[in-house]
Scaffold this motif. Sequence first.
Motif, PDB file in Angstrom:
ATOM      1  N   ARG A 144       0.835  -1.214   0.000  1.00  0.00           N
ATOM      2  CA  ARG A 144       0.000   0.000   0.000  1.00  0.00           C
ATOM      3  C   ARG A 144       0.860   1.250   0.000  1.00  0.00           C
ATOM      4  O   ARG A 144       0.410   2.331  -0.366  1.00  0.00           O
ATOM      5  CB  ARG A 144      -0.944   0.015   1.196  1.00  0.00           C
ATOM      6  CG  ARG A 144      -2.102  -0.922   1.001  1.00  0.00           C
ATOM      7  CD  ARG A 144      -3.313  -0.506   1.740  1.00  0.00           C
ATOM      8  NE  ARG A 144      -3.997   0.613   1.107  1.00  0.00           N
ATOM      9  CZ  ARG A 144      -5.254   0.919   1.317  1.00  0.00           C
ATOM     10  NH1 ARG A 144      -5.974   0.194   2.134  1.00  0.00           N
ATOM     11  NH2 ARG A 144      -5.816   1.951   0.738  1.00  0.00           N
ATOM     12  N   SER A 145       2.100   1.080   0.469  1.00  0.00           N
ATOM     13  CA  SER A 145       2.969   2.264   0.523  1.00  0.00           C
ATOM     14  C   SER A 145       3.698   2.505  -0.798  1.00  0.00           C
ATOM     15  O   SER A 145       4.412   3.496  -0.942  1.00  0.00           O
ATOM     16  CB  SER A 145       3.985   2.102   1.658  1.00  0.00           C
ATOM     17  OG  SER A 145       4.721   0.921   1.433  1.00  0.00           O
ATOM     18  N   VAL A 146       3.500   1.577  -1.758  1.00  0.00           N
ATOM     19  CA  VAL A 146       4.173   1.747  -3.052  1.00  0.00           C
ATOM     20  C   VAL A 146       3.578   2.955  -3.784  1.00  0.00           C
ATOM     21  O   VAL A 146       2.363   3.118  -3.849  1.00  0.00           O
ATOM     22  CB  VAL A 146       3.997   0.470  -3.910  1.00  0.00           C
ATOM     23  CG1 VAL A 146       4.437   0.716  -5.347  1.00  0.00           C
ATOM     24  CG2 VAL A 146       4.790  -0.668  -3.307  1.00  0.00           C
ATOM     25  N   VAL A 147       4.489   3.804  -4.274  1.00  0.00           N
ATOM     26  CA  VAL A 147       4.014   4.976  -5.028  1.00  0.00           C
ATOM     27  C   VAL A 147       3.694   4.534  -6.455  1.00  0.00           C
ATOM     28  O   VAL A 147       4.518   3.902  -7.107  1.00  0.00           O
ATOM     29  CB  VAL A 147       5.108   6.072  -5.051  1.00  0.00           C
ATOM     30  CG1 VAL A 147       4.657   7.262  -5.892  1.00  0.00           C
ATOM     31  CG2 VAL A 147       5.442   6.477  -3.633  1.00  0.00           C
ATOM     32  N   MET A 195      -2.767  -0.916  -8.214  1.00  0.00           N
ATOM     33  CA  MET A 195      -2.957   0.327  -8.958  1.00  0.00           C
ATOM     34  C   MET A 195      -4.034   1.198  -8.339  1.00  0.00           C
ATOM     35  O   MET A 195      -3.956   2.420  -8.359  1.00  0.00           O
ATOM     36  CB  MET A 195      -3.351  -0.040 -10.406  1.00  0.00           C
ATOM     37  CG  MET A 195      -3.173   1.056 -11.408  1.00  0.00           C
ATOM     38  SD  MET A 195      -3.718   0.481 -13.013  1.00  0.00           S
ATOM     39  CE  MET A 195      -2.444  -0.667 -13.456  1.00  0.00           C
ATOM     40  N   MET A 196      -5.061   0.540  -7.790  1.00  0.00           N
ATOM     41  CA  MET A 196      -6.170   1.285  -7.179  1.00  0.00           C
ATOM     42  C   MET A 196      -6.427   0.737  -5.778  1.00  0.00           C
ATOM     43  O   MET A 196      -7.446   0.076  -5.531  1.00  0.00           O
ATOM     44  CB  MET A 196      -7.405   1.161  -8.064  1.00  0.00           C
ATOM     45  CG  MET A 196      -7.237   1.964  -9.354  1.00  0.00           C
ATOM     46  SD  MET A 196      -8.564   1.726 -10.516  1.00  0.00           S
ATOM     47  CE  MET A 196      -8.162   0.180 -11.211  1.00  0.00           C
ATOM     48  N   PRO A 197      -5.481   1.005  -4.851  1.00  0.00           N
ATOM     49  CA  PRO A 197      -5.553   0.333  -3.546  1.00  0.00           C
ATOM     50  C   PRO A 197      -6.760   0.760  -2.711  1.00  0.00           C
ATOM     51  O   PRO A 197      -7.174   0.041  -1.806  1.00  0.00           O
ATOM     52  CB  PRO A 197      -4.246   0.758  -2.860  1.00  0.00           C
ATOM     53  CG  PRO A 197      -3.800   1.984  -3.577  1.00  0.00           C
ATOM     54  CD  PRO A 197      -4.327   1.896  -4.965  1.00  0.00           C
ATOM     55  N   GLU A 198      -7.317   1.929  -3.028  1.00  0.00           N
ATOM     56  CA  GLU A 198      -8.387   2.438  -2.168  1.00  0.00           C
ATOM     57  C   GLU A 198      -9.768   1.924  -2.576  1.00  0.00           C
ATOM     58  O   GLU A 198     -10.752   2.179  -1.883  1.00  0.00           O
ATOM     59  CB  GLU A 198      -8.374   3.986  -2.196  1.00  0.00           C
ATOM     60  CG  GLU A 198      -8.940   4.637  -3.452  1.00  0.00           C
ATOM     61  CD  GLU A 198      -8.060   4.511  -4.691  1.00  0.00           C
ATOM     62  OE1 GLU A 198      -7.003   3.855  -4.605  1.00  0.00           O
ATOM     63  OE2 GLU A 198      -8.437   5.030  -5.747  1.00  0.00           O
TER      64      GLU A 198
END
Lengths: 132, 752
Positions: free
Chosen positions: B271-274, B652-655
Amino acid sequence: MEAYYAEIRLVHLGAVLMSGTLFFLRGFAVTVFKAAWPHWAPVRYLTYTVDTILLTAALMLTTVVHQYPFIDAWLTMKVVLLVVYVGLGTYALKRGKTQNIRLGAFLAALAVFAFIASVARAHNPLGIFSTL
Amino acid sequence: MDSPRKLWTWLIALLAASFAVLLWVGRDIGMNAPPVPERVVSDSGEVLYTRADIDRGREVWQSMGGMELGSIWGHGAYVAPDWSADGLHREVVAVLDGWAKAEGAASYAALDEEHQQALQGRLRAQIRRNTYDPATATVTVPQWRASAMKTVAAHYESLFGDDPATEVLREHYAMKDNTVAQAEDRRQMAAFFWWTSWAAVTERPGSNLTYTNNWPSEPLVGNRPPATTFLWSAFSVTFLLAGIALLGWYHARTHAHDSEPLPVPAADPLRSVVITPSMRATAKYFWVVLALFLTQILLGAITAHYQVEGQLVYGYKMANLLPYSITRTWHTQLAVLWIATAWLGTGLYIAPAISGHEPRFQRLGVNFLWVCLLVIVVGAFAGQWLAVMQKMGLELNFWFGHQGYEYVDLGRFWQWFLFVGLMLWLLLVGRALWPALMRKSESRSITGLFFLSAVAIGLFYAAGLMWGRHTALSIVEYWRWWVVHLWVEGFFEVFATAVIAFLFTRLGLLEVKKATVAVLFSTIIFMAGGVLGTLHHLYFAGTPAPVLALGASFSALEVVPLAYIGFEAYDQWRLAGATPWMRRYRWPVMFFLAVSFWNMVGAGLFGFLINPPLSLYYMQGLNLTPLHGHTALFGVYGMLGVGLVLFCLRGMMPELVWNEKFLKASFWCFNIGLALMAVCTLLPLGTLQLLAAINHGYWYARSELFMQQPFVPLLIWMRVPGDVIFSLGAIALALFVAGLWVRPKRETGRED
């Protein structure tokens, strides 16, 4: 394949009968008793199975008798009405927001089902009305 | 064997030795390929065929779809016959009928058994004799054979044209009218068919085996499985059991020393991947994957339907627009293309994610490569259509049309374009990964292995560029299987193992060193059988004896790691439930589990079913081949492709909150649909064909006599429920992906 025509037709008719009966029972239970069982997974999977067998047998029959939807009018009528029947069925069992809508959709679906059967019997897109 | 350094040494040594042997065998195949004569003459001096006829005939065969319509030496499609076996049978029946008539009978079939046996004996002795003269490069045939050859040629000239006399047969074979438009082309193609059947019945100099190791089975000419097929089949089973025992011992030893499980991270590390611009740009690859996949399913349905209605699709004469050979070509090509696109997209997505480095113009490169892929798909498919519809001409066909070799059907220009595209992909992935590869960390080895499997996938496509227009058919087959086999049963397996293990290490659920050792060990095991296992496709492709021995022995070893795949699946299952946040990856992991299941069933069981030489002697080109093909290609690599797409979309769309209903439906529909297709149609039909091939000869199992029996279309129809379920799975997957963009639901519950 012609050799199996009678058996395939029998499977098709049996599946039609079973599919119609299942829909009637589910629709009746939902619209009259507001029952939950028609939505249970095993019941749903049973209807999917029956409908898939019905569809397969129908496709087989078209290639045996060499009559096809969008070429032969009575089969075109059956396919179009099938779409209407499925649409009405989803409103009767699930999508209808009020009980009256569900009941109306249920009765309309049964009428369409009966008309499809008459089209199949008559091999005529007018179905039962072809005799009038 | 628990040090990565040692394992790397073993791997390099193994690959060097295996490829050295494979190349040596390739040289042997080239030197012993069946000769193409300069001329074929009758003993009265009449020239029947020339080398130019046979060579050009092969090009005609390629242009009309080649292996996508019927097969040659058992390689190709399954509805039309195997032209080598069919031509041979027709020729010997014509000879025997001629002899029977000379004896006053109505036909060979009308003779009593004693006379039939006598004529068969005479035929065997004469037709198997090798009359090729190397000095003059001439094959001389007796007049009675020349007459039979003309009868067979006339049949094919009629069949591939629009002669009403063979109209019903064309329907049974799912051939369009005028499959080959020009009469001269049809004559030359018949010459090529004759040459393949000549190689199948002519004994090699100094041997009692034919150029194709007595394939196909044909009792009339004494084509029976050679003793070596029994021998090496028995040894291959023995090697398999020995391999399983050894690996079992290894597993027991290593699992006994399993270290404590790794402490699970409190939150999802990914999740911390930019998400960089180039990573975001890979989304379009995944849309294309779905579009290609849905198209592939539609084409598969049409292809399967042609088995029932010949030229029609529910009354519409589809063969005039999209004949069987083109729908099958596109169906098989799209399988490779959408899976490859899923992997390309994954590579491009995860490379910057691993290194945390977005190179300059990376997004431009990703977009440019995507456009190239679209151009390749559209351009190559248009070329193939023009070729099959006979609108291209033979000069352009090799470069822009249809090469006719299953899975590498693209015209040479498109092959080069694809190869350049793969190199560009490697460049893009490599430059993004470079900082991670250079960083001295524990994960360097597994990152390197992941990158190397990607490099191998890219580079090994070059094997498909190794033949020219007139290269010997046996050598073309050799290189073709380099691409197909080394990809599928070699580097794809390594890529699959490496990428899944790699993803688990990035999630912090697997210890890096342990994963590295496991992946390296798996790679050694896969490649130990995989490289020389390539030869099991070539037992009967005009190849010499060592091919049979090496292919049988090493391809049996390919199954060994699959016997233990349950260990891998169990580990993945355990990791999937290791922490609450892993719930986010439930469906990618479920697809990875499906990869393991189908690897064992589709690749392992159904693969080994057709693998030993004695089995393949009869089963090659029967419906047991697509049984293995479908369950292994989609079951393993298709499922992996879907799993990887889901994994990338998660990152790509973690949220976003996923609509798991669609994914659940998709997952189960794929698995149930695939299983039904295998069990209801391909396995029973293939088994019945097998019995027919054993009892009556291979030609019969592939003939219209067998395929038009009422139970065959019935069995083909039995796959419809499975196919419908499978298609619903694909639609559910497409709806899921579309939902991520159309009406995304965020974790806060707010809808956009």
